[in-house]
Design a protein around this motif. Structure first.
Motif, PDB file in Angstrom:
ATOM      1  N   UNK A 189      -2.704 -21.657   0.978  1.00 46.35           N
ATOM      2  CA  UNK A 189      -1.630 -21.164   2.855  1.00 46.35           C
ATOM      3  C   UNK A 189      -3.085 -21.460   3.863  1.00 46.35           C
ATOM      4  N   UNK A 190      -2.912 -21.649   4.977  1.00 47.80           N
ATOM      5  CA  UNK A 190      -3.441 -22.035   6.102  1.00 47.80           C
ATOM      6  C   UNK A 190      -4.511 -20.233   6.513  1.00 47.80           C
ATOM      7  N   UNK A 191      -3.657 -19.744   6.096  1.00 47.43           N
ATOM      8  CA  UNK A 191      -3.511 -17.994   6.347  1.00 47.43           C
ATOM      9  C   UNK A 191      -3.161 -16.792   5.522  1.00 47.43           C
ATOM     10  N   UNK A 192      -3.254 -16.074   5.239  1.00 49.79           N
ATOM     11  CA  UNK A 192      -2.887 -15.335   4.350  1.00 49.79           C
ATOM     12  C   UNK A 192      -2.411 -13.637   5.188  1.00 49.79           C
ATOM     13  N   UNK A 193      -0.841 -13.240   4.904  1.00 51.23           N
ATOM     14  CA  UNK A 193      -0.842 -12.338   4.890  1.00 51.23           C
ATOM     15  C   UNK A 193      -0.183 -11.016   4.124  1.00 51.23           C
ATOM     16  N   UNK A 194      -0.932 -10.121   3.739  1.00 49.04           N
ATOM     17  CA  UNK A 194      -1.172  -9.094   2.030  1.00 49.04           C
ATOM     18  C   UNK A 194      -0.995  -8.478   2.568  1.00 49.04           C
ATOM     19  N   UNK A 195       0.595  -8.002   2.995  1.00 45.13           N
ATOM     20  CA  UNK A 195       0.464  -6.523   3.064  1.00 45.13           C
ATOM     21  C   UNK A 195       1.234  -5.535   2.426  1.00 45.13           C
ATOM     22  N   UNK A 196       2.001  -6.629   1.327  1.00 41.00           N
ATOM     23  CA  UNK A 196       2.961  -5.024   0.273  1.00 41.00           C
ATOM     24  C   UNK A 196       2.126  -5.338  -0.889  1.00 41.00           C
ATOM     25  N   UNK A 201      -5.206 -11.337   7.099  1.00 44.04           N
ATOM     26  CA  UNK A 201      -4.805 -10.282   7.242  1.00 44.04           C
ATOM     27  C   UNK A 201      -4.286  -9.514   6.195  1.00 44.04           C
ATOM     28  N   UNK A 202      -5.748  -7.634   5.504  1.00 41.48           N
ATOM     29  CA  UNK A 202      -4.389  -7.430   4.790  1.00 41.48           C
ATOM     30  C   UNK A 202      -4.074  -5.903   5.064  1.00 41.48           C
ATOM     31  N   UNK A 203      -2.242  -5.022   4.000  1.00 43.14           N
ATOM     32  CA  UNK A 203      -2.459  -4.081   4.932  1.00 43.14           C
ATOM     33  C   UNK A 203      -2.051  -3.386   3.642  1.00 43.14           C
ATOM     34  N   UNK A 204      -1.242  -1.582   3.773  1.00 45.30           N
ATOM     35  CA  UNK A 204      -1.494  -0.939   2.485  1.00 45.30           C
ATOM     36  C   UNK A 204       0.214  -0.581   2.395  1.00 45.30           C
ATOM     37  N   UNK A 205       1.216  -2.090   2.640  1.00 45.46           N
ATOM     38  CA  UNK A 205       2.245  -1.587   2.435  1.00 45.46           C
ATOM     39  C   UNK A 205       2.961  -1.415   0.796  1.00 45.46           C
ATOM     40  N   UNK A 206       3.748  -0.442   0.724  1.00 45.76           N
ATOM     41  CA  UNK A 206       4.308   0.793  -0.275  1.00 45.76           C
ATOM     42  C   UNK A 206       3.172   1.509  -1.524  1.00 45.76           C
ATOM     43  N   UNK A 207       1.507   1.422  -0.878  1.00 39.86           N
ATOM     44  CA  UNK A 207       0.347   1.616  -1.916  1.00 39.86           C
ATOM     45  C   UNK A 207       0.505   3.393  -2.545  1.00 39.86           C
ATOM     46  N   UNK A 208       1.636   3.873  -2.018  1.00 41.41           N
ATOM     47  CA  UNK A 208       1.685   5.272  -2.565  1.00 41.41           C
ATOM     48  C   UNK A 208       2.547   5.587  -3.842  1.00 41.41           C
TER      49      UNK A 208
END
Length: 411
Positions: free
Chosen positions: A238-245, A276-283
């Motif tokens: 990957x050139x970039x990662x968008x790890x949102x889930x 770029x990271x996020x917290x999709x469905x973290x709960x």
């Protein structure tokens, strides 16, 4: 003339008949065959293209060392190291177009290492008596491996196992003929998500990123998808990662079998890939819907997604645990890392008025992540929901800034 060549790997001292049967089927369909013996004690009825001595020596050891170890497990690990090294070398030299490895538990253990030595796009098949078994940890599976159950295959040829073996032979040869290998010239962005009913950011992000000249691969983060994502990130795909889930991290720390291994959310960081990271469905913690609820999670609210999948809704203390686990995993990142934190919710069912809405639990998660976010990570708290346009806009603004600064290469 043969159009595609298949490398067949196995212990020819104990599975000579089965391996030769597979080779015969492939040749009968017009394919070529290269053979590799990973036995230790015995010998094949006919010489293989790569002997057990070739294999052991490729790993910096010898058959005698394997025998002298006095332990079957140690001996097979010597052969696994040698086979992986040799197969990687043969693949780089273009000596085969597809790979088939045959085995029981010992052979499958070796097969997983061997298949991990072969890049995405080269067909790789494991024919195993333990295919689909919980014995096989998700973190050891290559991104595009195929497994076929070797029914009736414990000892010798028979009508039942021939049905499995012949299908495996046809499958690997057909895959080698049909495969469209990844275009490595086009820069790739790896993204994680779930279905559009839960997380919808990919609907806007994918075309926007494609318009900037990138290819976008979206991975379904339900255990195996996250494992494939991590595997490719580790390879630098990957050139970039968008790890949102990132829910698989919470699954793992809460004991769910639906996870991508302990190393989830670490491969891109170790490889220095901007993320770029996020917290999709973290709960949510996903569980197999057909299994009893684990005692530790009993009493918590749950949502039956379908007959296969049930999601348990975590309480505030467990959400703080998830926040700390996410922070620990991104703390080792060597590349630019931004955590976009939507403070109004992280999936469709936690909006105000929705079935799984828990404002206090969300506030606890936001508070904990804000406290423990590591210094190497830029935290962007966003007064919006993850499915709002503001989330997409924030992600694209970050990405475009990285493009302008050369952090992400331009197509």
């Amino acid at each position: 003339m043969t159009d595609r060549t298949i490398l067949i790997v196995g212990t020819y001292d104990t599975k000579d008949d089965e391996l030769n049967y597979i080779a015969g089927v492939i040749r009968g369909q017009g394919g070529g065959v290269v053979t590799m013996d990973v036995s230790v004690l015995g010998d094949p009825t006919e010489p293989t293209d790569f002997s057990k001595h070739d294999v052991a020596e490729a790993g910096g050891s010898s058959i005698q060392a394997a025998i002298d170890s006095g332990d079957e497990n140690t001996a097979m690990q010597i052969m696994a190291q040698g086979a992986s090294t040799l197969v990687s070398r043969l693949c780089a030299d273009g000596r085969f177009d597809g790979l088939l490895v045959l085995g029981g538990t010992m052979g499958t253990d070796l097969a997983l290492d061997v298949c991990n030595a072969v890049p995405l796009g080269v067909p790789k098949y494991i024919v195993s008596t333990v295919s689909f078994s919980p014995l096989i940890p998700a973190e050891r599976l290559p991104a595009d491996v195929q497994m076929i159950l070797w029914a009736g295959g414990l000892y010798g040829l028979n009508a039942v196992c021939k049905a499995s073996l012949s299908q495996a032979a046809g499958a690997v040869l057909g895959a080698a003929r049909a495969v469209e290998k990844p275009d490595t010239k086009r820069l790739l962005i790896g993204m994680t998500s779930f279905g559009k009913s839960f997380l919808s950011y990919m609907v806007a992000l994918k075309p926007a990123l494609e318009s900037r000249g990138f290819d976008v691969a979206v991975f379904h983060a339900t255990g195996m998808g996250g494992r494939a994502f991590e595997s490719l990130a580790a390879q630098g795909a990957f050139a970039c990662v968008m790890d949102f889930a990132t829910q698989e991290v919470g699954n793992f720390i809460n004991g769910s079998a639906i996870h991508a291994g302990e190393s989830r959310l670490t491969a891109a960081g170790r490889a220095g890939i901007p993320q770029i990271v996020s917290s999709g469905c973290y709960d949510l913690v996903d569980l197999a819907g057909w299994q009893p609820m684990p005692e530790a999670l009993q009493g918590l609210p749950s949502h039956a997604h379908n007959r296969l999948l049930t999601s348990v809704v975590l309480d505030a203390p467990r959400r703080r645990d998830v926040a700390r686990a996410l922070a620990e995993r991104v703390a080792g990142a060597k590349g630019e890392t931004v955590f976009v934190l939507p403070t109004q919710g992280c999936h469709a069912l936690d909006r105000p008025g929705a079935d799984l809405c828990d404002p206090d639990g969300l506030a606890a998660f936001v508070d904990e992540l804000t406290k423990v976010c590591p210094d190497n990570v830029t935290l962007k708290a966003l007064d919006a929901h993850i499915n709002d346009d503001a989330f997409v806009d924030t992600v694209l603004a970050t990405f475009d800034d990285w493009l302008a600064r050369g952090i992400v290469p331009r197509p």
